[in-house]
Design an enzyme around this catalytic site. Structure first.
Site, PDB file in Angstrom:
ATOM      1  N   ASP A  57      -7.485   5.100   8.844  1.00  5.17           N
ATOM      2  CA  ASP A  57      -8.810   5.101   8.220  1.00  5.17           C
ATOM      3  C   ASP A  57      -9.075   3.806   7.460  1.00  5.17           C
ATOM      4  OD1 ASP A  57      -9.550   7.587   9.161  1.00  5.17           O
ATOM      5  OD2 ASP A  57      -8.814   8.660   7.410  1.00  5.17           O
ATOM      6  N   GLU A 100     -12.324  14.116  12.693  1.00  6.28           N
ATOM      7  CA  GLU A 100     -11.626  14.341  11.435  1.00  6.28           C
ATOM      8  C   GLU A 100     -12.372  15.406  10.642  1.00  6.28           C
ATOM      9  OE1 GLU A 100      -9.253  10.244  10.170  1.00  6.28           O
ATOM     10  OE2 GLU A 100     -10.644  11.187   8.776  1.00  6.28           O
ATOM     11  N   HIS A 117       0.811  -1.211   0.000  1.00  5.43           N
ATOM     12  CA  HIS A 117       0.000   0.000   0.000  1.00  5.43           C
ATOM     13  C   HIS A 117       0.852   1.272   0.000  1.00  5.43           C
ATOM     14  CE1 HIS A 117      -4.155   1.361   0.181  1.00  5.43           C
ATOM     15  NE2 HIS A 117      -3.747   2.364   0.925  1.00  5.43           N
TER      16      HIS A 117
END
Length: 539
Positions: free
Chosen positions: A161, A278, A102
């Protein structure tokens, strides 16, 4: 002890080469030493085009560095042997640990070296309820850890997240999300680590009290000092439900000040607590493909789009989530929920969002934490997931956030970009980070995590790369107090500037634990052994 003696595992074997080893010698490139290719662990090497291709790509889709081989370990001892072979070789080969790929800038790649496919380990996850911690392999995904801990009504405290990331990957960087203001990043919630250093030394149960230099160096250390094979993560009682709020603003200053208010107060009651804050920019042109859009109904999306249209194409979304009805806690009664509703309404009255634009969903804890995966499935179905992701992540001090808004968000992104993807803007606290860790953060108590997570869906990669360069140039020219998170630099001078006062210590730890600069070459920090680096700096 003869320090110059050849290690026993490097001495010529008297065993005849098997057919398998002969095959390996034929397939392998000349860059790998014979000591590796004739060693028993060579059976874990893969040279086929499919394996090499997978190891030379990542989520970013921008950098493609081909390794000489991919290594599939069956145990941490296999990794130890591989690293020792490299360290003691006259011609060390570089090694990178790859989880799920990732990274966005080739950080887990190893050009002409060896990429370790960490998921091959497939280790167990063990929850200890009395001590309130979980032990998991560095290759395990956070979603797996969550599923296992929830079986006991427990959960880690701090998250990213996106949960389909490995523990080793996020702990090598920081691991931040909306819980960081309360619990700190993921690296602030680690009790122990098992680490294999760049010299091939297996160091068991590193902690604040045992091998603290290695422990704190590896946390946020960008993979430069060792490979994490096990992490012990702190747990707390898990909530069953989450009150998920989204509040819309047309004024950026009010949007940030209300976020700062929320992270500065103690917002909790009987059986509930504010655990997550957030913020993000919602742009009119990208509302449909934004990861966060599934939260809203079609009717609400039309209203939000209309609001954005009347505000130069953008609005600001403050996201606040309240955890409630905890496992192992007192029974959360209907009266408790009524009181929670009243307390949250009272809190919302202190905030200055646009009237009529407060949205709420009550969801399970698992659904809330795994929210981005739902967006991922939607984007995959639209063919918008496997595209280049030239992401830029920054940490910007509170005192500079309005300068950043005017010069970058408004002056560059909103003015020129039509690309898709979220733009995150939310505050956290320096005091929740441990200064002994390697991660570089702004020298101010409150700073903002900025995630410019745009995707190249319209063959606009060059434009987005130029935009990132323009953003960084603005920050440097204006003297903003900022750091890159998930940093990417191409020169030693930029790395020195990034780490600042931590640089000297960073080099010292590299010299101690990976002096031949074997680990994580894709970070492009140390391109020479540390002793050569010192020689170069003297001239």
């Amino acid at each position: 002890m003869n320090l110059h003696a050849t290690p026993s595992f490097l001495k010529p074997t008297t065993l005849l080469l098997t057919t398998t080893l002969m095959s390996i010698l034929i397939q392998s490139p000349n860059s790998l030493p014979t000591t590796l290719l004739t060693h028993p662990i060579s059976t874990h090497l893969r040279f086929d085009s499919l394996s090499l291709s997978a190891a030379s790509s990542d989520f970013g889709g921008i950098v493609h560095s081909h390794p000489s081989a991919v290594f599939l370990p069956s145990s941490p001892s296999d990794i130890t042997s591989l690293l020792r072979l490299s360290h003691f070789s006259p011609h060390p080969f570089t090694i990178s640990a790859r989880g799920l790929g990732h990274s966005t800038r080739g950080q887990a790649q190893a050009s002409a070296g060896i990429v370790i496919n960490m998921p091959s380990l497939d280790s167990s996850i063990t929850v200890t309820t009395d001590g309130m911690f979980v032990d998991a392999g560095g290759e395990r995904m956070w979603i797996d850890v969550l599923r296992e801990t929830l079986r006991y009504g427990l959960t880690p405290k701090s998250w990213t997240d996106y949960l389909y990331l490995t523990l080793g990957g996020t702990l090598s960087n920081g691991g931040i999300s909306g819980q960081a203001f309360l619990h700190g990043p993921q690296i602030s919630n680690v009790h122990e680590l098992d680490i294999i250093t760049g010299k091939g030394e297996m160091v068991i149960s590193c902690s604040e009290s045992a091998n603290p230099d290695l422990f704190f160096s590896v946390l946020g250390g960008l993979g430069q000092f060792g490979i994490i094979t096990r992490a012990r993560i702190a747990l707390e009682n898990a909530p069953k439900s989450v009150r998920w709020m989204r509040l819309m603003y047309t004024d950026f200053d009010l949007f940030t000040k209300d976020q700062e208010l929320l992270i500065s107060i103690k917002a909790e009651g009987e059986g509930w607590r504010l655990n997550y804050v957030e913020g993000s920019l919602l742009m009119e042109h990208s509302l449909k493909s934004n990861w966060r859009s599934p939260f809203f109904s079609e009717k609400d999306l039309k209203r939000i789009k209309k609001l954005a249209y009347g505000n130069e194409g953008v609005i600001y979304c403050l996201e606040a989530s309240f955890y409630y009805d905890y496992h192992h806690g007192m029974n959360f009664s209907r009266a408790d929920k009524t009181q929670m509703d009243q307390d949250i309404e009272e809190l919302l009255r202190k905030l200055r969002f646009v009237s009529g634009f407060a949205f709420r969903n009550d969801v399970t804890y698992m659904s809330f934490l795994n929210r981005v995966h739902d967006g991922e499935l939607k984007l995959r179905a639209m063919g918008l997931w496997d595209v280049p992701h030239p992401w830029l992540n920054l940490l910007v001090s509170k005192s500079n956030i309005m300068d950043f808004y005017i010069g970058v968000l408004k002056g560059i992104i909103l003015k020129t970009s039509k690309s898709m993807g979220p733009i995150l803007v939310y505050p956290t606290k320096r005091s929740k980070w441990d200064e002994r860790m390697s991660t570089a953060i702004p020298d101010e108590e409150v700073f903002y995590s900025i995630g410019i997570l745009l995707s190249s869906e319209m063959n606009d990669l060059e434009h987005l790369e130029n935009q990132n360069a323009e953003i960084l140039k603005f920050c440097d020219q204006q003297g903003l107090n900022y750091k890159q998170y998930l940093p990417h630099y191409t020169s030693m001078e930029d790395w020195k500037k990034h780490f600042g006062k931590k640089w000297e210590r960073f080099v010292e730890m590299k010299s101690r634990y990976d002096p031949k600069a074997i680990l994580s070459p894709g970070q492009n920090i140390f391109t020479h052994p540390v002793d050569e680096l010192c020689d170069l700096s003297d001239h």
